[in-house]
Design an enzyme around this catalytic site. Sequence first.
Site, PDB file in Angstrom:
ATOM      1  N   ASN A 144      33.345 -23.941 -26.047  1.00  0.00           N
ATOM      2  CA  ASN A 144      33.639 -23.002 -27.128  1.00  0.00           C
ATOM      3  C   ASN A 144      33.435 -21.480 -26.617  1.00  0.00           C
ATOM      4  O   ASN A 144      33.754 -20.631 -27.093  1.00  0.00           O
ATOM      5  CB  ASN A 144      32.817 -23.396 -28.243  1.00  0.00           C
ATOM      6  CG  ASN A 144      33.451 -24.262 -29.223  1.00  0.00           C
ATOM      7  OD1 ASN A 144      34.605 -24.625 -29.140  1.00  0.00           O
ATOM      8  ND2 ASN A 144      33.012 -24.856 -30.163  1.00  0.00           N
ATOM      9  N   HIS A 195      29.540 -31.562 -27.953  1.00  0.00           N
ATOM     10  CA  HIS A 195      29.165 -30.746 -27.084  1.00  0.00           C
ATOM     11  C   HIS A 195      29.586 -29.479 -27.027  1.00  0.00           C
ATOM     12  O   HIS A 195      29.789 -28.835 -25.670  1.00  0.00           O
ATOM     13  CB  HIS A 195      29.268 -31.287 -25.392  1.00  0.00           C
ATOM     14  CG  HIS A 195      28.749 -32.864 -25.508  1.00  0.00           C
ATOM     15  ND1 HIS A 195      29.423 -33.871 -25.771  1.00  0.00           N
ATOM     16  CD2 HIS A 195      27.494 -33.484 -25.528  1.00  0.00           C
ATOM     17  CE1 HIS A 195      28.696 -34.928 -25.760  1.00  0.00           C
ATOM     18  NE2 HIS A 195      27.304 -34.763 -25.738  1.00  0.00           N
ATOM     19  N   CYS A 196      29.548 -28.794 -27.791  1.00  0.00           N
ATOM     20  CA  CYS A 196      30.406 -27.554 -28.110  1.00  0.00           C
ATOM     21  C   CYS A 196      31.776 -27.305 -27.457  1.00  0.00           C
ATOM     22  O   CYS A 196      32.133 -26.476 -26.967  1.00  0.00           O
ATOM     23  CB  CYS A 196      29.650 -26.433 -27.646  1.00  0.00           C
ATOM     24  SG  CYS A 196      27.934 -26.238 -28.513  1.00  0.00           S
ATOM     25  N   ALA A 197      32.426 -28.480 -27.293  1.00  0.00           N
ATOM     26  CA  ALA A 197      33.591 -28.440 -26.361  1.00  0.00           C
ATOM     27  C   ALA A 197      34.622 -29.463 -27.094  1.00  0.00           C
ATOM     28  O   ALA A 197      35.085 -30.422 -26.528  1.00  0.00           O
ATOM     29  CB  ALA A 197      33.506 -29.187 -24.923  1.00  0.00           C
TER      30      ALA A 197
END
Lengths: 377, 88
Positions: free
Chosen positions: A97, A335-337
Amino acid sequence: VYLDHAATSWPKPTQVIDAVVSGMTDLGGNPGRSAHELAMDSARAVHAARCDVARLLGAPDPRDIAIVSGCTEGCNLVLKGFLGPGDRVVVSSLEHNSIARPLNALSVAGVEVIVVEADATGAVDPAAVAAAVASGPTRAVVCMHASNVAGTIQPIADLTRVAHDAGAAMIVDGAQGAGHVAVDVVALGVDAYVCSGHKALLGPEGVGVVYLAPGFAPREASQGGTGDGGINGDVHPTTRPQRYEAGTRNVPGILGLGAAARLLAEQGDATRAEEARLVRRLHEGLEYAGYTVLGPPADVPRVPIVSVTHPRLDADRLANALDERYGIATRAGLHCAPWAHRTLGSGATGALRLSLGWGSRDCDVDAALDALAELAR
Amino acid sequence: MSGATAAGPPRPLRRFVVFTFDSAHDSIAAERLIADAGLSVRAIPKPRSLGGGCGIALRVDPAGAAGAEDALSRGGVALSSRGEIQDY
């Protein structure tokens, strides 16, 4: 047992802790602002740390290294300082992100964002990127050095050639690269390489690194005090690194980062070899226990990150059980992804991520494998 | 104010060469280069006679100025300006 190095490395090396403490005790002056000895000692120490970081990354001129608050700030600096309305950018579908969100904001402002799908192992194909940049004038190619979910290491030098052949700049998010991978920014040929100071570089939180190749000059994110300028000096300087470092820097953090860079210069190769051995053991053991490992097969080099799913057990339950019952720190979720999880087929479930790093040992891997095997029974 | 201090009368003024630079980073890099060349150097606030304002200048003995400039040239650090001051 700490298996969350991809979030932040822990424990920090003693040299790093000592340097941070020294930055708050032995040193006190504001570097580059005053000429008294206390301030000069700070300035000299920051300069030395910058030189150490430059050497670690293979940057010939330390002025091309800007120290910022972290990788996210660095990615925003480069993307928003370089891209503008009407520009076209090609980006991999693996991005965190810290790339995806600034690009989404830029797309609202008129930047065309072309996402190139990585394959199921998380590998970005240079031929696919070449096709994307050939389909329209492209200002930049953006790709992470290593996936924070799958651990996949991307062919950055090849992608850079593709970008440059098309007249585009190459921008790399090295948050999970630098430290876990030996980085030489000149050999890679990149225009910008941004990395976190507190992950595999082993520094404290609150520092990140932006390498900008000579001639690659995004607009600065902030203007302000740099310690330079006369009575007519109300225009922000264009000299490096001051241009990208408005305001007082995080001196203790920078000194910690410098100490970490010196440590990695000495021990980086050995650390990487040990990480490679341990992550392969972890990967193979998890597959044996019935988990599905995202990313490349065990015999393909990766950074020491393994994310898994299980047909019956949710990742969040696994992470909580590992923590509560076994004292093992991992991370569940996306995982912010979210882009990466969609690419890897885990968008709906997320995954359990186990990440190794400096100081990880066989007994850590054994503990995780034993616990996860027990939980899967 | 008499100018005298508890440590004794004021020292006589001496002539120094002063270098200024485009950035604080260059000032620190230059200080290291000059010191590594075995020459005496001191960081001082940028003198008013050389533009004043913010910034760190380097003060060297006139006898070592040429050697210092040579060290800076070899080290790839460019001067912004060169001047002279009278200082203690």
